[in-house]
Write an enzyme that holds these catalytic residues in place. Sequence first.
Site, PDB file in Angstrom:
ATOM      1  N   GLU A 169      -7.497 -25.926  22.023  1.00  0.00           N
ATOM      2  CA  GLU A 169      -7.294 -26.707  20.732  1.00  0.00           C
ATOM      3  C   GLU A 169      -6.430 -26.480  19.748  1.00  0.00           C
ATOM      4  OE1 GLU A 169     -10.612 -29.390  19.893  1.00  0.00           O
ATOM      5  OE2 GLU A 169     -11.644 -28.721  21.509  1.00  0.00           O
ATOM      6  N   TYR A 184     -20.028 -21.418  18.267  1.00  0.00           N
ATOM      7  CA  TYR A 184     -19.350 -22.685  18.167  1.00  0.00           C
ATOM      8  C   TYR A 184     -20.253 -23.276  17.190  1.00  0.00           C
ATOM      9  CZ  TYR A 184     -17.416 -27.183  19.178  1.00  0.00           C
ATOM     10  OH  TYR A 184     -16.646 -28.710  18.995  1.00  0.00           O
ATOM     11  N   GLU A 222     -16.085 -34.629  22.318  1.00  0.00           N
ATOM     12  CA  GLU A 222     -14.869 -34.786  21.994  1.00  0.00           C
ATOM     13  C   GLU A 222     -13.885 -33.653  22.778  1.00  0.00           C
ATOM     14  OE1 GLU A 222     -12.615 -37.066  18.951  1.00  0.00           O
ATOM     15  OE2 GLU A 222     -14.763 -36.781  19.437  1.00  0.00           O
ATOM     16  N   ASP A 266     -13.338 -27.699  23.175  1.00  0.00           N
ATOM     17  CA  ASP A 266     -14.610 -27.145  23.076  1.00  0.00           C
ATOM     18  C   ASP A 266     -15.665 -28.110  23.859  1.00  0.00           C
ATOM     19  OD1 ASP A 266     -13.783 -25.766  20.761  1.00  0.00           O
ATOM     20  OD2 ASP A 266     -13.882 -27.425  19.547  1.00  0.00           O
ATOM     21  N   HIS A 285     -25.714 -25.452  24.837  1.00  0.00           N
ATOM     22  CA  HIS A 285     -25.183 -24.864  23.443  1.00  0.00           C
ATOM     23  C   HIS A 285     -25.988 -23.722  22.866  1.00  0.00           C
ATOM     24  CE1 HIS A 285     -22.285 -28.338  22.690  1.00  0.00           C
ATOM     25  NE2 HIS A 285     -21.938 -28.019  23.868  1.00  0.00           N
ATOM     26  N   ARG A 339     -20.140 -26.728  16.107  1.00  0.00           N
ATOM     27  CA  ARG A 339     -20.777 -28.068  16.171  1.00  0.00           C
ATOM     28  C   ARG A 339     -21.774 -28.140  17.245  1.00  0.00           C
ATOM     29  NH1 ARG A 339     -15.161 -28.856  15.542  1.00  0.00           N
ATOM     30  NH2 ARG A 339     -14.515 -29.983  13.280  1.00  0.00           N
TER      31      ARG A 339
END
Length: 838
Positions: free
Chosen positions: A9, A284, A86, A82, A329, A286
């Site tokens: 990204e 990460y 999204e 990611d 995650h 988020r």
Amino acid sequence: MSKNLVIVESPAKAKTIEGYLGKDYKVASSYGHVRDLQKGNNAIDIENGFQPTYEISKDKKDVIRDLKKLAKGAETIYLASDDDREGEAISWHLQEALKLDKSKTKRIVFHEITKNAISKAINNPRTLNVDLVNAQQARRVLDRLVGFELSPILWKKIKTGLSAGRVQSVAVRLVVDREREIDGHTAVSSFKITAEFSLEKGKVLNAELPSKFKTKEEAESFIKDCVGASYDIRNLEKKPGKKSPAPPFITSTLQQEASRKLGFSVARTMSVAQKLYEAGKISYMRTDSLNLSDEAITAAKNEISSSYGDNFVKTRKYKTKNASAQEAHEAIRPTNFSHRTAGNDDSEVRLYELIWKRAIASQMAEAEIEKTVASIGISTRKENLVATGEVVKFEGFLKVYTESTDDENGESESKGMLPPIEIGQALALGEMKAREGFSRHAARYTEASLVKKLEEMGIGRPSTYAPTISTIQKREYVVKEARDGHERKYAEIILENDQVTTHSMTEITGAEKNKLFPTNIAMIVNDFLVDYFPNVIDYSFTANVEKEFDEIAHGQKTWNTMIESFYGGFHKTVETTEQVERSEIGKVRELGDDPATGKPIIARMGKFGAMVQMGETSEDEEAEKPKYASLRKGQFLDNITLEDALELFKLPRDVGEYEDKVISIAIGRFGPYIKHDDKFISIGKDEDPMTLSLDRAIELIKAKQEADAPVAFYEELPVQKGVGRFGPFIKWNNMFINVNKRYDFDHLTEGDIVELIKEKIQKEIDKVIHNWEDEGIVVEKARWGRSVIKKGRVKIELTKTVVAADLSLDEVQAIIEKNAPAKKKKTTTKKATKTKKK
């Protein structure tokens, strides 16, 4: 051409990853999303299952062209956006926009940018998860439908330019509801009893009565009963206890703690965390999972053991309470626990240190506490005073980190160690005090506490908190600011040397710092949405929508079926609301009549915000026109009184003359100001426009005149100095010219000024590529190698591929005709348009 293409990204991430993968891999960036819903009303085909139409964003056409070239020559393409909904959607849009061959396209994910994580991802690719894509698509489509149908209703019924959104409107409602709760709060007084006892060697024992007295009379009676009383230690109890560390950060807790400890806004926290992640320093950022990998736990254990000792280690695996959290995650943690510091600037260093400490502390032993409670008897009363102390017997995780809290009462719970005392010991009273205190209203939200509330209610997701809170401030529904407190009287009753005295004291209360306040327009919009669109702004409904998105992400629900179940009732309400008269909406409060003239006074929204009006509007041109006054900061249409309004009508007021010109003081859209000789001088926050004297007004006028006075003349036109958002500047002929550091701004010479002006003039000349004066068209150089066409208010930025110097007048006119904004049309959805045609 490299055999493998990896698309990520961000360019910062691309550079880091390419260094890990080697020469057989080319890593390129998509610079975020490359496609979005088509602009206008035709983006969503409501009649055919809400099918969206996407288009490549204008600023991404060059990116797509370059990525297509790279993809054409690659044997394998890895989509490495990611690992969230999204990110999954970005990969899907890339696959569609680049028309990638699915047989040679692979999806890879990683939660940290380290060589090991990247290699592991390359060796374990997967296919695109369509369910995650659909969950993101459902959110985007639903939010577009709500925004596109609701915002025009607000424009028609309340004010042009307003916006509404599914999550942002709920966030605004929380702030509005809290403000009204505060406004409705009535402070109730009570009296707290504290005492100081003098011990040997100058030591002091502080104690208090566990309960409070409701009235001054009760408190006074207690104090008087203690005249001549004796005091002794009735009981002494030691209680061992433990404190456990907080779990490692998830997105919301990082935002909250960075706000409390570092003073960061939510948006700043996420921006700084993004940089640390892209540099490979943290995992990460988020995430709503508390999970730590076995590898991370082992690394933390080794760091704790080597730095503090084995007795400080305690391995923990935290379980996420949120059922929809993605346990694949991880929580936010350092990628290398042996690195205690990281970052390229102060913000990054401070945030990294916070993340490191929190993650390390989560794997450390509990702190062992010994709490001592002493009960102090009073010979003349049945109640006991209590003294409490705390001693840390073993630091454990406190060696590294202590979590902050939103302390609404401003009282710290930390207590020191009690001085040496024993049961039966007689005590000498130094002073006893009954101090009047008042019940507090609920605290206004900070950015951090609003995030916490949204998370508790299940509204939004990690990626939505920062943009939601930024949006409601940009839209001027909410302002974040500090406000001064006000004076309040309170009573103190003091017993000292067997003498009782009563004192009337004053304190400053109600001061606020970095709190969120709703604006008047927020209250009107909120009330309108509550009245006419209760579902959209309902807390539980908004939380349930999030659960439905989760069900779509897990393949348990079809995304367009979920949209359909919402849209039917929503659109019907939109159509019904269009028939509501504008006069029925908004706050118009009758405050009473002006005692001097008998004219009615009302409070209402005007073109430039909340205001009060004296007198009635009439179509008769001969009739006397009403007087208007803007509300001051902190005043609301909800609760402004007749007395408040009459004070506002005292402005504008003439305070005298200076240089044979009248000085008047007024309040406008941007706050209070002085008007003199057709010039406007802002009045600072510390000045009261109602009491500002003539002498002080003249001082401010002189200061403004001095600041605006020419420092030189060039070609008979004045040159002025100033300091703005981007630093020091000089102003000449309506041009603002930045003064860089090679000049001494405080001592600019005539030669410096001439040089700066000439350079600016030459830059303006050099910018112009074409100038067709007769047509009013100018083509200029712009930023990043692009050019821009200007005609009147139309401004069109060209792509890098267009060579502006080669364009003819006809070609430029054709570009203007094609790209100039069309006249605003009535905004409706397809379904609404068809209904009207029928």
